[in-house]
Scaffold this motif. Structure first.
Motif, PDB file in Angstrom:
ATOM      1  N   VAL A  48      91.094 -18.832 181.540  1.00 32.93           N
ATOM      2  CA  VAL A  48      92.313 -17.528 181.743  1.00 32.93           C
ATOM      3  C   VAL A  48      93.148 -17.870 182.916  1.00 32.93           C
ATOM      4  CG1 VAL A  48      92.525 -15.125 182.280  1.00 32.93           C
ATOM      5  CG2 VAL A  48      90.425 -15.895 180.879  1.00 32.93           C
ATOM      6  N   VAL A  49      94.457 -17.808 182.636  1.00 36.59           N
ATOM      7  CA  VAL A  49      95.495 -18.147 183.437  1.00 36.59           C
ATOM      8  C   VAL A  49      95.590 -16.984 184.316  1.00 36.59           C
ATOM      9  CG1 VAL A  49      97.805 -18.809 183.996  1.00 36.59           C
ATOM     10  CG2 VAL A  49      96.645 -19.986 182.214  1.00 36.59           C
ATOM     11  N   THR A  50      95.652 -17.241 185.802  1.00 32.83           N
ATOM     12  CA  THR A  50      95.950 -16.069 186.725  1.00 32.83           C
ATOM     13  C   THR A  50      96.943 -16.226 187.549  1.00 32.83           C
ATOM     14  OG1 THR A  50      94.314 -16.974 188.417  1.00 32.83           O
ATOM     15  CG2 THR A  50      93.488 -15.105 186.892  1.00 32.83           C
ATOM     16  N   ASP A  51      97.500 -17.721 187.687  1.00 33.62           N
ATOM     17  CA  ASP A  51      98.546 -18.056 188.430  1.00 33.62           C
ATOM     18  C   ASP A  51      99.293 -18.981 187.537  1.00 33.62           C
ATOM     19  OD1 ASP A  51     100.428 -19.264 190.282  1.00 33.62           O
ATOM     20  OD2 ASP A  51      98.919 -20.190 191.891  1.00 33.62           O
ATOM     21  N   PRO A  52     100.230 -18.474 186.941  1.00 32.54           N
ATOM     22  CA  PRO A  52     101.148 -19.405 185.914  1.00 32.54           C
ATOM     23  C   PRO A  52     101.903 -20.675 186.451  1.00 32.54           C
ATOM     24  CG  PRO A  52     101.691 -16.934 185.599  1.00 32.54           C
ATOM     25  CD  PRO A  52     100.665 -17.159 186.784  1.00 32.54           C
ATOM     26  N   ASP A  53     102.177 -20.425 187.766  1.00 28.57           N
ATOM     27  CA  ASP A  53     102.849 -21.573 188.704  1.00 28.57           C
ATOM     28  C   ASP A  53     101.957 -22.848 188.747  1.00 28.57           C
ATOM     29  OD1 ASP A  53     105.274 -20.186 188.592  1.00 28.57           O
ATOM     30  OD2 ASP A  53     104.825 -19.530 190.507  1.00 28.57           O
ATOM     31  N   ARG A  54     100.708 -22.514 188.776  1.00 25.99           N
ATOM     32  CA  ARG A  54      99.498 -23.608 189.152  1.00 25.99           C
ATOM     33  C   ARG A  54      98.566 -23.863 188.006  1.00 25.99           C
ATOM     34  NH1 ARG A  54      96.336 -23.617 193.225  1.00 25.99           N
ATOM     35  NH2 ARG A  54      96.482 -25.773 193.155  1.00 25.99           N
ATOM     36  N   GLN A  55      98.516 -23.085 186.905  1.00 20.66           N
ATOM     37  CA  GLN A  55      97.227 -23.089 186.050  1.00 20.66           C
ATOM     38  C   GLN A  55      97.886 -23.407 184.572  1.00 20.66           C
ATOM     39  OE1 GLN A  55      95.328 -19.566 186.907  1.00 20.66           O
ATOM     40  NE2 GLN A  55      93.716 -20.650 188.162  1.00 20.66           N
ATOM     41  N   THR A  56      97.171 -23.808 183.745  1.00 21.71           N
ATOM     42  CA  THR A  56      97.412 -23.525 182.316  1.00 21.71           C
ATOM     43  C   THR A  56      96.092 -23.552 181.803  1.00 21.71           C
ATOM     44  OG1 THR A  56      98.424 -24.842 180.467  1.00 21.71           O
ATOM     45  CG2 THR A  56      96.922 -26.074 182.048  1.00 21.71           C
ATOM     46  N   ASP A  57      96.248 -23.161 180.486  1.00 18.84           N
ATOM     47  CA  ASP A  57      94.978 -22.809 179.456  1.00 18.84           C
ATOM     48  C   ASP A  57      94.847 -23.779 178.504  1.00 18.84           C
ATOM     49  OD1 ASP A  57      97.047 -21.793 177.990  1.00 18.84           O
ATOM     50  OD2 ASP A  57      95.826 -19.976 177.509  1.00 18.84           O
ATOM     51  N   HIS A  58      95.799 -24.581 178.320  1.00 18.26           N
ATOM     52  CA  HIS A  58      95.594 -25.450 177.144  1.00 18.26           C
ATOM     53  C   HIS A  58      96.446 -26.941 177.700  1.00 18.26           C
ATOM     54  CE1 HIS A  58      99.682 -24.049 176.870  1.00 18.26           C
ATOM     55  NE2 HIS A  58     100.198 -25.086 176.101  1.00 18.26           N
ATOM     56  N   VAL A  59      96.144 -27.999 176.854  1.00 22.04           N
ATOM     57  CA  VAL A  59      96.526 -29.255 177.095  1.00 22.04           C
ATOM     58  C   VAL A  59      97.211 -29.652 175.809  1.00 22.04           C
ATOM     59  CG1 VAL A  59      96.346 -31.874 177.384  1.00 22.04           C
ATOM     60  CG2 VAL A  59      94.692 -30.131 178.764  1.00 22.04           C
ATOM     61  N   PHE A  60      98.558 -29.982 175.588  1.00 21.39           N
ATOM     62  CA  PHE A  60      99.270 -30.049 174.539  1.00 21.39           C
ATOM     63  C   PHE A  60      99.174 -31.875 174.494  1.00 21.39           C
ATOM     64  CE2 PHE A  60     103.477 -31.381 172.437  1.00 21.39           C
ATOM     65  CZ  PHE A  60     103.271 -30.722 171.451  1.00 21.39           C
TER      66      PHE A  60
END
Length: 98
Positions: A48-60
């Motif tokens: 679960v992303v709480t900091d969109p500038d430093r986190q991601t919830d998936h890998v493309f």
């Protein structure tokens, strides 16, 4: 890279597909292994992303399967991997220009 149903598949230089691996679908050990394999800090790959500038919830991921054995033959001194990398570079450049 995707198939165009209006043209024969043989007209494509390469065929690829993509997928996303969601952190929530992985156990902690698998997420840690994947993070290490691709050089991502585990604390930035989160369910679960709480900091969109430093986190991601998936890998493309881009997937490619070699189905044509003739592509293994060198052409103009370039092997299949060299040609595929050149192909990827060209389509990335096209997308950037759009």
């Amino acid at each position: 890279m995707s198939i165009d149903s209006t043209q024969p598949v043989q007209t494509r230089q390469f065929i690829g597909s993509y997928t996303a691996i969601r952190r929530a679908s992985l156990g902690d050990a698998a997420a840690a292994d994947l993070s290490a394999a691709i050089g991502v800090l585990p604390e930035t790959f989160v369910p679960v992303v709480t900091d969109p500038d430093r986190q991601t919830d998936h890998v493309f991921l881009i997937r490619h399967t070699l189905m044509n054995p003739w592509l293994r033959v060198e052409q103009d001194g370039r092997n299949f991997i060299d040609r595929y990398c050149e192909f990827l570079e060209a389509i990335i450049r096209e997308e950037i220009v759009r």
